[in-house]
Write an enzyme that holds these catalytic residues in place. Structure first.
Site, PDB file in Angstrom:
ATOM      1  N   GLU A 163       0.819  -1.217   0.000  1.00  0.00           N
ATOM      2  CA  GLU A 163       0.000   0.000   0.000  1.00  0.00           C
ATOM      3  C   GLU A 163       0.854   1.268   0.000  1.00  0.00           C
ATOM      4  O   GLU A 163       0.398   2.349   0.371  1.00  0.00           O
ATOM      5  CB  GLU A 163      -0.985  -0.028   1.178  1.00  0.00           C
ATOM      6  N   HIS A 231      -3.654   1.646   7.847  1.00  0.00           N
ATOM      7  CA  HIS A 231      -2.294   1.947   7.374  1.00  0.00           C
ATOM      8  C   HIS A 231      -1.504   2.479   8.575  1.00  0.00           C
ATOM      9  O   HIS A 231      -2.071   3.131   9.451  1.00  0.00           O
ATOM     10  CB  HIS A 231      -2.293   3.047   6.290  1.00  0.00           C
ATOM     11  N   CYS A 348      -2.556  11.359   4.023  1.00  0.00           N
ATOM     12  CA  CYS A 348      -2.970  10.390   2.989  1.00  0.00           C
ATOM     13  C   CYS A 348      -2.972  11.034   1.614  1.00  0.00           C
ATOM     14  O   CYS A 348      -2.758  10.370   0.607  1.00  0.00           O
ATOM     15  CB  CYS A 348      -4.400   9.909   3.242  1.00  0.00           C
TER      16      CYS A 348
END
Ligand code: SUG
Length: 417
Positions: A163, A231, A348
């Site tokens: 990711e 995350h 993000c």
């Protein structure tokens, strides 16, 4: 010009909507079915970039991806007119806005060949994100085409989930000497998937030519994933010699801190104890999903979302932190509520790349004037609002595709990427 840090923000795409596609991402699940405001969302993102520019930071952008993803639908034997309901939302997601998941980036001083290496994330765990990588790769290959300075790698085979930078931290002095790279993977996440696989981390470290002695592989704590930290960047952020993290972010915290300190004696850890801020408050407020930046005057600032100011335990702690003697001295609050409601905070939305701006395709770099053009395009073309059922309306498909085409023209980038 010298090597500087550049934050590349994903421009929020015109199909931004709340379809609740991300299991383990509490905001995404909670807001499923809500009405989204793509125009406001994209303008919030532009405002955040303006704030960062005004602080004297360097700023870049990535384009939203073509949505609905016709290529992906064609590979599944369908198209936007005939797509079954089960695939429609997945094909429309604007999730490429979260550029921290675009790629993992190792700056030039850390790599064997002295180039900056980028590996595109395969994002294979979530269906709606698994078809981002071709669009991301296409953009990175243009932006970082100069092979004297950059190496852009295709994704790790999807056997192992990756990711991107959201699970990677680079610590060390600014870009002049080798740093320490920390890869954070998941093992178990209680009821939720662990999205980052250790084998993907190891592969990236090999491909980037990192020094094994300056590379650490650390497990994310199961408690953090189970609480909604899908995350690592939801519970930790690093900049230069500073690691800002929640006490429950990592599985083997004492070992990890000791290993890091051995490699980086000047390390400063700013740890938030669970007794002061619970994991739940940390995740609700996204205080760690902050941009931890070094301002031109030398001090560090934390760019946090409005939600951090609205969570009393969090805001009190942060105010005390900046008044103390620690390395983080300023708080900057930004409104990215539309992205936050899908689980994406200030950090993000950006991918950090350390490079000389002159070596990057200038169409991906922005100043105030280019941001003015981008916001004019958003104002003119982005849908004002989308409820998930609207995705079935052919007029919306047309509007979303027209909007992206207009932005490509604005930035002088080809529509085909
Ligand atoms: O992958 N949300 C994203 C948020 C990504 C945040 N990125 C970082 N932490 N770096 C995700 O879960 C929601 C989409 C939806 O539900 O429609 C979504 O994909």
């Amino acid at each position: 010009m010298a090597i500087v840090e550049i934050n590349f923000d994903g421009i929020v795409g015109p199909s931004h909507n709340y379809s609740g596609l991300s299991l383990g991402n509490i905001a995404s699940t909670t807001n499923k079915g809500a009405i989204a405001f793509p125009r406001a969302a994209a303008l919030q993102g532009v405002e955040k970039m303006r704030r960062n520019l005004a602080l004297g930071l360097n700023q870049g952008v990535f384009l939203p991806h073509p949505r609905p993803n016709r290529e992906w639908l064609a590979a599944l034997g369908t198209d936007p007119d005939t797509v079954p309901d089960s695939l429609r939302q997945t094909a429309f997601s604007a999730s490429a806005m979260w550029a921290a998941n675009a790629a993992t980036v190792s700056p030039a001083p850390d790599t064997a060949d002295g180039r900056c290496h980028l590996t595109v994330a395969n994002l294979r765990t979530m269906a709606h994100r698994s078809h981002e990588w071709p669009g991301t790769l296409a953009q990175l290959e243009i932006a970082f085409a100069d092979e004297r300075h950059f190496a852009v790698h295709p994704p790790i085979p999807p056997t192992f989930g990756d990711e991107g930078a959201a699970n990677h931290m680079r610590l060390g002095a600014r870009h002049e000497s080798p740093g320490v790279e920390v890869f954070v993977h998941g093992v178990r996440g209680g009821p939720f998937p662990a999205r980052q696989h250790v084998e993907a981390c190891r592969a990236i470290a090999r491909l980037h030519g990192l020094d094994p002695d300056r590379t650490l592989f650390v497990a994310q704590s199961e408690a953090a994933i189970a609480a909604g930290a899908f995350h690592n960047d939801v519970v930790a952020v690093a900049n230069e010699n500073v690691l800002f993290a929640h006490e429950q972010a990592f599985e083997d915290r004492p070992d990890f801190y000791a290993a890091l300190k051995r490699r980086l004696p000047e390390l400063e850890i700013v740890e938030v104890p669970a007794s002061a801020i619970s994991l739940e408050d940390a995740i609700r407020s996204y205080l760690f999903n902050a941009q931890l930046v070094t301002l031109p005057e030398g001090v560090m600032a934390l760019v946090v979302p409005e939600e951090a100011r609205e969570t009393p335990a969090v805001w009190n702690w942060l105010e005390q932190m900046v008044e103390g003697n620690g390395p983080i001295r300023r708080l900057i609050v930004v409104d990215v509520r539309q992205s936050m409601a899908n689980g994406g905070g200030p950090a993000c939305l950006r991918l950090r790349v350390a490079a000389d701006p002159a070596t990057i395709d200038p169409r991906f770099l922005v100043d105030e004037i280019r941001l003015d053009r981008i916001s004019a395009c958003i104002e003119a073309h982005w849908p004002e609002q989308i409820a998930p059922p609207d995705l079935a309306d052919p007029a919306l498909t047309q509007a979303v595709e027209k909007a992206r085409a207009a932005l490509c023209r604005t930035l002088e980038l080809p529509e085909l990427i």
